[in-house]
Design a protein around this motif. Structure first.
Motif, PDB file in Angstrom:
ATOM      1  N   VAL A 144       0.879  -1.175   0.000  1.00 56.20           N
ATOM      2  CA  VAL A 144       0.000   0.000   0.000  1.00 56.20           C
ATOM      3  C   VAL A 144       0.912   1.220   0.000  1.00 56.20           C
ATOM      4  O   VAL A 144       1.609   1.490   0.974  1.00 56.20           O
ATOM      5  N   LEU A 145       0.918   1.927  -1.125  1.00 56.99           N
ATOM      6  CA  LEU A 145       1.934   2.953  -1.339  1.00 56.99           C
ATOM      7  C   LEU A 145       1.429   4.395  -1.272  1.00 56.99           C
ATOM      8  O   LEU A 145       2.211   5.315  -1.164  1.00 56.99           O
ATOM      9  N   PHE A 146       0.107   4.563  -1.347  1.00 57.82           N
ATOM     10  CA  PHE A 146      -0.393   5.933  -1.417  1.00 57.82           C
ATOM     11  C   PHE A 146      -1.261   6.269  -0.222  1.00 57.82           C
ATOM     12  O   PHE A 146      -1.917   5.393   0.330  1.00 57.82           O
ATOM     13  N   ASP A 147      -1.295   7.559   0.122  1.00 61.56           N
ATOM     14  CA  ASP A 147      -2.225   7.991   1.157  1.00 61.56           C
ATOM     15  C   ASP A 147      -3.623   7.961   0.575  1.00 61.56           C
ATOM     16  O   ASP A 147      -3.827   8.371  -0.564  1.00 61.56           O
ATOM     17  N   SER A 148      -4.572   7.486   1.371  1.00 60.95           N
ATOM     18  CA  SER A 148      -5.921   7.299   0.842  1.00 60.95           C
ATOM     19  C   SER A 148      -6.531   8.601   0.364  1.00 60.95           C
ATOM     20  O   SER A 148      -7.296   8.631  -0.587  1.00 60.95           O
ATOM     21  N   ASN A 149      -6.173   9.738   0.988  1.00 56.42           N
ATOM     22  CA  ASN A 149      -6.798  10.990   0.563  1.00 56.42           C
ATOM     23  C   ASN A 149      -6.156  11.566  -0.697  1.00 56.42           C
ATOM     24  O   ASN A 149      -6.722  12.404  -1.356  1.00 56.42           O
ATOM     25  N   SER A 150      -4.932  11.070  -1.068  1.00 58.66           N
ATOM     26  CA  SER A 150      -4.305  11.633  -2.257  1.00 58.66           C
ATOM     27  C   SER A 150      -4.558  10.774  -3.496  1.00 58.66           C
ATOM     28  O   SER A 150      -4.404  11.229  -4.603  1.00 58.66           O
ATOM     29  N   ARG A 151      -4.932   9.510  -3.316  1.00 59.84           N
ATOM     30  CA  ARG A 151      -5.172   8.628  -4.476  1.00 59.84           C
ATOM     31  C   ARG A 151      -6.437   7.811  -4.233  1.00 59.84           C
ATOM     32  O   ARG A 151      -6.403   6.616  -4.096  1.00 59.84           O
ATOM     33  N   THR A 152      -7.569   8.487  -4.226  1.00 58.80           N
ATOM     34  CA  THR A 152      -8.796   7.805  -3.841  1.00 58.80           C
ATOM     35  C   THR A 152      -9.201   6.689  -4.804  1.00 58.80           C
ATOM     36  O   THR A 152      -9.945   5.795  -4.441  1.00 58.80           O
ATOM     37  N   ASN A 153      -8.684   6.742  -6.047  1.00 52.02           N
ATOM     38  CA  ASN A 153      -9.078   5.705  -6.996  1.00 52.02           C
ATOM     39  C   ASN A 153      -8.249   4.442  -6.857  1.00 52.02           C
ATOM     40  O   ASN A 153      -8.550   3.426  -7.458  1.00 52.02           O
ATOM     41  N   ASP A 154      -7.214   4.519  -6.075  1.00 51.35           N
ATOM     42  CA  ASP A 154      -6.346   3.354  -5.952  1.00 51.35           C
ATOM     43  C   ASP A 154      -7.010   2.306  -5.069  1.00 51.35           C
ATOM     44  O   ASP A 154      -7.361   2.566  -3.934  1.00 51.35           O
ATOM     45  N   THR A 155      -7.200   1.119  -5.614  1.00 55.52           N
ATOM     46  CA  THR A 155      -7.955   0.105  -4.868  1.00 55.52           C
ATOM     47  C   THR A 155      -7.283  -0.266  -3.556  1.00 55.52           C
ATOM     48  O   THR A 155      -7.939  -0.449  -2.542  1.00 55.52           O
ATOM     49  N   LEU A 156      -5.949  -0.360  -3.570  1.00 56.79           N
ATOM     50  CA  LEU A 156      -5.253  -0.741  -2.341  1.00 56.79           C
ATOM     51  C   LEU A 156      -5.443   0.310  -1.257  1.00 56.79           C
ATOM     52  O   LEU A 156      -5.628  -0.004  -0.091  1.00 56.79           O
ATOM     53  N   ALA A 157      -5.408   1.573  -1.706  1.00 60.17           N
ATOM     54  CA  ALA A 157      -5.494   2.661  -0.736  1.00 60.17           C
ATOM     55  C   ALA A 157      -6.860   2.714  -0.065  1.00 60.17           C
ATOM     56  O   ALA A 157      -7.019   3.307   0.987  1.00 60.17           O
ATOM     57  N   CYS A 158      -7.872   2.109  -0.688  1.00 63.01           N
ATOM     58  CA  CYS A 158      -9.212   2.170  -0.127  1.00 63.01           C
ATOM     59  C   CYS A 158      -9.408   1.179   1.022  1.00 63.01           C
ATOM     60  O   CYS A 158     -10.422   1.209   1.704  1.00 63.01           O
ATOM     61  N   THR A 159      -8.438   0.294   1.210  1.00 64.17           N
ATOM     62  CA  THR A 159      -8.567  -0.702   2.266  1.00 64.17           C
ATOM     63  C   THR A 159      -8.527  -0.023   3.632  1.00 64.17           C
ATOM     64  O   THR A 159      -7.548   0.619   3.971  1.00 64.17           O
ATOM     65  N   PRO A 160      -9.608  -0.136   4.430  1.00 63.81           N
ATOM     66  CA  PRO A 160      -9.621   0.607   5.687  1.00 63.81           C
ATOM     67  C   PRO A 160      -8.694   0.037   6.748  1.00 63.81           C
ATOM     68  O   PRO A 160      -8.132   0.742   7.537  1.00 63.81           O
TER      69      PRO A 160
END
Ligand code: 6MZ
Length: 377
Positions: A144-160
């Motif tokens: 998981v490489l991106f902050d959820s608020n900066s890459r909302t479309n990234d599926t990995l980043a959406c994992t809570p």
């Protein structure tokens, strides 16, 4: 082996396995210092085949175990010769993440110095692109490489939350990057690195580090870049007190970065100031003992800071260079200072407070540790 010795060996083995299984947070790991020896040897062989180096000379240097601080920096120059190609940078970044994930590191901040190399067509930006490509190429674990608020479309980043279950699920590791300013750099090169960190904010870059040979360079040279990072709101960590440079230690404490690395050679007044400022410290036991920053494991300043309840986190620094691992650093703390399993668990868990990633990541990591508590306490 007599029965008592057998029991001792079995106990040590059990403790080492426990430290590997423990979820851990790594906050101080240099990319080029964390390369596997086997990869370095393979790269050396390739260069030797091209007649660029003599393999036997390099092999001995790579495999040697004890290293003084000046030897380390000579070795980094060699490592950098071995890792100049973009593809190699991508490869080592991928392998380093795989190795940390394999020992159950759940959050990893890798720091690396963006490098210009005209002969290879490498710029600081293309070097970092190669690193990021390596992180994205990892398949053995979820990165998981991106902050959820900066890459909302990234599926990995959406994992809570992270599901930590080493037995049945694909492991997941949060990875973030810190860009290092090398003490050999000019003010303008250091400023370039800070601006690059800003440019790569949505690519997993979240902080700035000041590192490099501690007997080289002047604080005033990097200060404008560090000041600039501060103004931009980029978190900063600084290598502090690897040698007894009183003027610089004072200046670093006055600058008050978000975290400090090492803090070996402080005098009484500086310890007092550090403790009153409560700046979290990245503790690198093996590295400090091997390079002479601490006289021995037993006399390492970890004990004093730990007993004073100072915020700290165990780290590897250069696990390849020093033949260690984060699990081994936890084991050493247990074996040397007698910390119990619940205390080690608490130490690993507390490191979550000092990460540079955003609150969502912190929340997820807290869940990981909460989930793991039953199994590890
Ligand atoms: C200070 C260190 C270090 O950036 O090429 N580095 N700086 N003290 C240390 N303790 C032993 N260990 C590593 O990784 C290697 C670089 O990290 C810094 C040095 O500048 C070294 O050249 P990267 O990925």
């Amino acid at each position: 082996m007599d029965a008592e010795m057998g029991r001792k060996v079995a106990k040590e083995k059990e403790m080492r396995e426990w430290c590997v299984a423990l979820p851990k947070v790594e906050l101080h790991a240099h990319l080029n210092g964390s390369v596997r020896n086997s990869t370095l040897l393979e790269l050396a062989k390739q260069l030797a085949d091209k007649g660029i180096i003599v393999f036997e000379d390099v092999k001995d240097v790579i495999m040697k175990n004890g290293r003084s601080l000046p030897e380390c920096f000579k070795l980094f120059d060699l490592f950098h010769i071995l890792t100049t190609e973009h593809d190699t940078v991508t490869r080592i970044a991928k392998e380093v993440v795989e190795d940390f994930a394999a020992e159950n590191v759940v959050y990893l901040e890798i720091r690396t110095t963006p490098k210009n190399n005209e002969a290879k067509g490498m710029t600081k930006r293309s070097y970092m692109d190669a690193v990021i490509k390596g992180l994205k190429a990892v398949e053995a674990v979820d990165v998981v490489l991106f902050d959820s608020n900066s890459r909302t479309n990234d599926t990995l980043a959406c994992t809570p939350t992270i599901e930590f279950d080493g037995d049945t699920m694909k492991k997941r590791i949060y990875v973030r990057l810190l860009l290092s300013i090398d003490r050999r750099e000019t003010t303008s090169a250091a400023l370039d690195t800070v601006n690059l960190a800003l440019e790569l904010k949505d690519q997993g870059v979240i902080g700035i580090d000041l590192s490099g040979n501690p007997v080289v360079g002047e604080w005033e040279t990097y200060l404008p870049a560090l000041q600039h990072a501060k103004e931009l709101g980029i978190p900063i960590t600084i290598h502090c007190g690897e040698v007894a440079n009183r003027k610089e230690i004072q200046a670093v404490l006055d600058f008050c970065p978000q975290r400090l690395g090492h803090v070996c050679c402080l005098n009484d007044a500086e310890w007092k100031k550090l403790k009153s400022l409560m700046i979290p410290v990245e503790i690198c036991l093996t590295s400090n003992v091997m390079t002479g920053g601490a006289p021995s494991l037993e006399l390492h300043h970890f004990a004093d800071l730990y007993n004073a309840k100072h915020p700290l986190s165990l780290c590897t620094d250069d696990c390849g260079l020093f033949s260690t691992s984060l699990s081994n650093e936890y084991y050493l703390v247990a074996a040397t200072f007698g910390l119990t399993k619940p205390e080690l668990f608490h130490l690993a868990q507390e490191a979550v407070h000092f990460i540079f990633a955003d609150e969502n990541v912190k929340k997820s990591l807290k869940e990981v540790f909460k989930h793991a508590e039953k199994r590890f306490d």
